[in-house]
Design a protein around this motif. Structure first.
Motif, PDB file in Angstrom:
ATOM      1  N   GLN A   1       0.571  -0.852   0.433  1.00 18.42           N
ATOM      2  CA  GLN A   1       0.110  -0.084  -0.242  1.00 18.42           C
ATOM      3  C   GLN A   1       0.888   1.295  -0.384  1.00 18.42           C
ATOM      4  O   GLN A   1       0.094   2.341  -0.313  1.00 18.42           O
ATOM      5  CB  GLN A   1      -1.050   0.055   1.040  1.00 18.42           C
ATOM      6  CG  GLN A   1      -1.954  -1.309   1.378  1.00 18.42           C
ATOM      7  CD  GLN A   1      -1.948  -2.069   1.763  1.00 18.42           C
ATOM      8  OE1 GLN A   1      -0.592  -1.968   2.953  1.00 18.42           O
ATOM      9  NE2 GLN A   1      -2.120  -3.488   2.142  1.00 18.42           N
ATOM     10  N   ALA A   2       1.871   1.133   0.464  1.00 20.01           N
ATOM     11  CA  ALA A   2       3.266   1.903   0.176  1.00 20.01           C
ATOM     12  C   ALA A   2       3.548   2.611  -0.710  1.00 20.01           C
ATOM     13  O   ALA A   2       3.838   4.347  -0.973  1.00 20.01           O
ATOM     14  CB  ALA A   2       4.116   2.146   1.833  1.00 20.01           C
ATOM     15  N   ASN A   3       3.610   1.892  -1.395  1.00 20.34           N
ATOM     16  CA  ASN A   3       3.859   1.760  -3.042  1.00 20.34           C
ATOM     17  C   ASN A   3       3.235   2.694  -3.797  1.00 20.34           C
ATOM     18  O   ASN A   3       2.340   3.312  -3.174  1.00 20.34           O
ATOM     19  CB  ASN A   3       4.595   0.905  -3.944  1.00 20.34           C
ATOM     20  CG  ASN A   3       5.743  -0.151  -2.855  1.00 20.34           C
ATOM     21  OD1 ASN A   3       6.422   0.451  -2.518  1.00 20.34           O
ATOM     22  ND2 ASN A   3       5.515  -1.438  -3.196  1.00 20.34           N
ATOM     23  N   TRP A   4       4.414   4.181  -4.401  1.00 16.22           N
ATOM     24  CA  TRP A   4       3.442   4.771  -4.966  1.00 16.22           C
ATOM     25  C   TRP A   4       2.887   4.324  -6.437  1.00 16.22           C
ATOM     26  O   TRP A   4       3.461   3.955  -7.283  1.00 16.22           O
ATOM     27  CB  TRP A   4       4.441   6.242  -5.493  1.00 16.22           C
ATOM     28  CG  TRP A   4       5.326   6.570  -4.253  1.00 16.22           C
ATOM     29  CD1 TRP A   4       4.937   6.316  -3.488  1.00 16.22           C
ATOM     30  CD2 TRP A   4       6.369   7.623  -4.985  1.00 16.22           C
ATOM     31  NE1 TRP A   4       5.667   7.527  -2.520  1.00 16.22           N
ATOM     32  CE2 TRP A   4       5.991   8.203  -3.127  1.00 16.22           C
ATOM     33  CE3 TRP A   4       6.067   8.767  -5.677  1.00 16.22           C
ATOM     34  CZ2 TRP A   4       6.976   9.112  -2.919  1.00 16.22           C
ATOM     35  CZ3 TRP A   4       6.574  10.172  -5.329  1.00 16.22           C
ATOM     36  CH2 TRP A   4       7.249  10.353  -3.918  1.00 16.22           C
ATOM     37  N   PRO A   5       1.378   4.540  -6.454  1.00 12.31           N
ATOM     38  CA  PRO A   5       1.247   3.651  -7.926  1.00 12.31           C
ATOM     39  C   PRO A   5       1.169   4.253  -9.295  1.00 12.31           C
ATOM     40  O   PRO A   5       1.698   3.082 -10.218  1.00 12.31           O
ATOM     41  CB  PRO A   5      -0.384   4.159  -7.757  1.00 12.31           C
ATOM     42  CG  PRO A   5      -0.445   5.223  -6.751  1.00 12.31           C
ATOM     43  CD  PRO A   5       1.108   5.094  -5.982  1.00 12.31           C
TER      44      PRO A   5
ATOM     45  N   LEU B   1       8.892   4.506  -1.614  1.00 24.92           N
ATOM     46  CA  LEU B   1       7.901   4.491  -0.454  1.00 24.92           C
ATOM     47  C   LEU B   1       7.871   5.502   0.244  1.00 24.92           C
ATOM     48  O   LEU B   1       8.737   6.516  -0.013  1.00 24.92           O
ATOM     49  CB  LEU B   1       9.080   3.440   0.733  1.00 24.92           C
ATOM     50  CG  LEU B   1       9.227   2.384   0.098  1.00 24.92           C
ATOM     51  CD1 LEU B   1      10.638   1.695   1.207  1.00 24.92           C
ATOM     52  CD2 LEU B   1       8.104   1.279  -0.269  1.00 24.92           C
ATOM     53  N   ASP B   2       6.267   5.438   0.550  1.00 27.83           N
ATOM     54  CA  ASP B   2       6.374   6.774   1.589  1.00 27.83           C
ATOM     55  C   ASP B   2       7.137   7.246   2.963  1.00 27.83           C
ATOM     56  O   ASP B   2       7.870   5.914   3.297  1.00 27.83           O
ATOM     57  CB  ASP B   2       4.528   7.296   2.019  1.00 27.83           C
ATOM     58  CG  ASP B   2       4.446   5.973   2.506  1.00 27.83           C
ATOM     59  OD1 ASP B   2       5.245   5.460   3.499  1.00 27.83           O
ATOM     60  OD2 ASP B   2       3.735   5.528   3.002  1.00 27.83           O
TER      61      ASP B   2
ATOM     62  N   LEU C   1      10.134   3.032   9.041  1.00 26.97           N
ATOM     63  CA  LEU C   1      10.563   1.900   9.713  1.00 26.97           C
ATOM     64  C   LEU C   1      11.279   0.519   9.171  1.00 26.97           C
ATOM     65  O   LEU C   1      11.975   0.283   9.392  1.00 26.97           O
ATOM     66  CB  LEU C   1       8.650   0.562   9.756  1.00 26.97           C
ATOM     67  CG  LEU C   1       7.436   1.471   9.987  1.00 26.97           C
ATOM     68  CD1 LEU C   1       6.257   0.514   9.820  1.00 26.97           C
ATOM     69  CD2 LEU C   1       8.033   1.299  11.941  1.00 26.97           C
ATOM     70  N   LEU C   2      11.455   0.324   7.471  1.00 23.86           N
ATOM     71  CA  LEU C   2      12.846   0.158   7.402  1.00 23.86           C
ATOM     72  C   LEU C   2      13.884   0.584   7.607  1.00 23.86           C
ATOM     73  O   LEU C   2      15.289  -0.806   7.695  1.00 23.86           O
ATOM     74  CB  LEU C   2      12.505   0.231   5.618  1.00 23.86           C
ATOM     75  CG  LEU C   2      11.406  -0.982   5.322  1.00 23.86           C
ATOM     76  CD1 LEU C   2      11.458  -0.659   3.899  1.00 23.86           C
ATOM     77  CD2 LEU C   2      11.944  -2.260   5.086  1.00 23.86           C
TER      78      LEU C   2
ATOM     79  N   ASP D   1      18.441   4.144  -0.143  1.00 24.00           N
ATOM     80  CA  ASP D   1      16.970   4.925   0.544  1.00 24.00           C
ATOM     81  C   ASP D   1      17.681   4.604   1.875  1.00 24.00           C
ATOM     82  O   ASP D   1      16.528   5.214   2.745  1.00 24.00           O
ATOM     83  CB  ASP D   1      15.760   3.933   0.198  1.00 24.00           C
ATOM     84  CG  ASP D   1      15.841   3.866  -1.535  1.00 24.00           C
ATOM     85  OD1 ASP D   1      16.326   4.902  -2.060  1.00 24.00           O
ATOM     86  OD2 ASP D   1      14.710   2.594  -2.176  1.00 24.00           O
ATOM     87  N   LEU D   2      18.610   3.357   2.844  1.00 23.34           N
ATOM     88  CA  LEU D   2      18.656   3.114   4.044  1.00 23.34           C
ATOM     89  C   LEU D   2      19.774   3.894   4.545  1.00 23.34           C
ATOM     90  O   LEU D   2      19.677   4.309   5.797  1.00 23.34           O
ATOM     91  CB  LEU D   2      18.552   2.228   4.238  1.00 23.34           C
ATOM     92  CG  LEU D   2      17.821   0.799   3.376  1.00 23.34           C
ATOM     93  CD1 LEU D   2      18.180  -0.321   3.937  1.00 23.34           C
ATOM     94  CD2 LEU D   2      16.362   1.311   4.760  1.00 23.34           C
TER      95      LEU D   2
END
Length: 122
Positions: A8-12, A24-25, A31-32, A82-83
């Motif tokens: 659900q977090a992925n941008w469509p 990701l949002d 969280l990751l 990203d992390l």
């Protein structure tokens, strides 16, 4: 844990043609980062990193020159950048990864036997 929240977090509207994970949002990425960044920062070798990620249900692959973290279903979640731990930073600390490239040359996986042999020589 992240399995239900991440889709659900992925941008469509983000393209999947590059083979890299969709952005990701901020909540999912936070969280990751809390969960995975310590593993990346503390890993003493590529073998140890692989084992620690697998113990948590994640995998490490390489796509188009990026280190990509996969979930338990093989879906790309994020990159090391990203992390906050890009491949270049990790490579400078624990050495360059031994990557077994796939036929196209665009993707690859850790070659753990070769990495272990390299570590034994060092």
């Amino acid at each position: 844990m992240f399995h239900t929240a991440i889709p659900q977090a992925n941008w469509p509207n983000a393209p999947r043609t590059s083979g890299l994970p969709r952005p990701l949002d901020s909540e999912a990425l936070s969280l990751l980062r809390l969960f995975l960044t310590p593993i990346l920062e503390r890993a003493a070798s590529w073998q140890a990193l692989h084992e620690q990620l697998c113990a948590k249900g994640f995998r490490l692959v390489f796509r188009r020159g990026h280190m990509v973290i996969l979930n338990d279903t093989g879906e790309g979640l994020c990159t090391g950048s990203d992390l906050g731990v890009p491949l270049a930073t990790l490579s400078a600390r624990i050495g360059r990864p031994c990557v077994r490239a796939h036929r196209t040359g665009q993707t690859g996986e850790l070659d753990l036997p070769r990495a272990a042999a390299r570590a034994a020589r060092a």
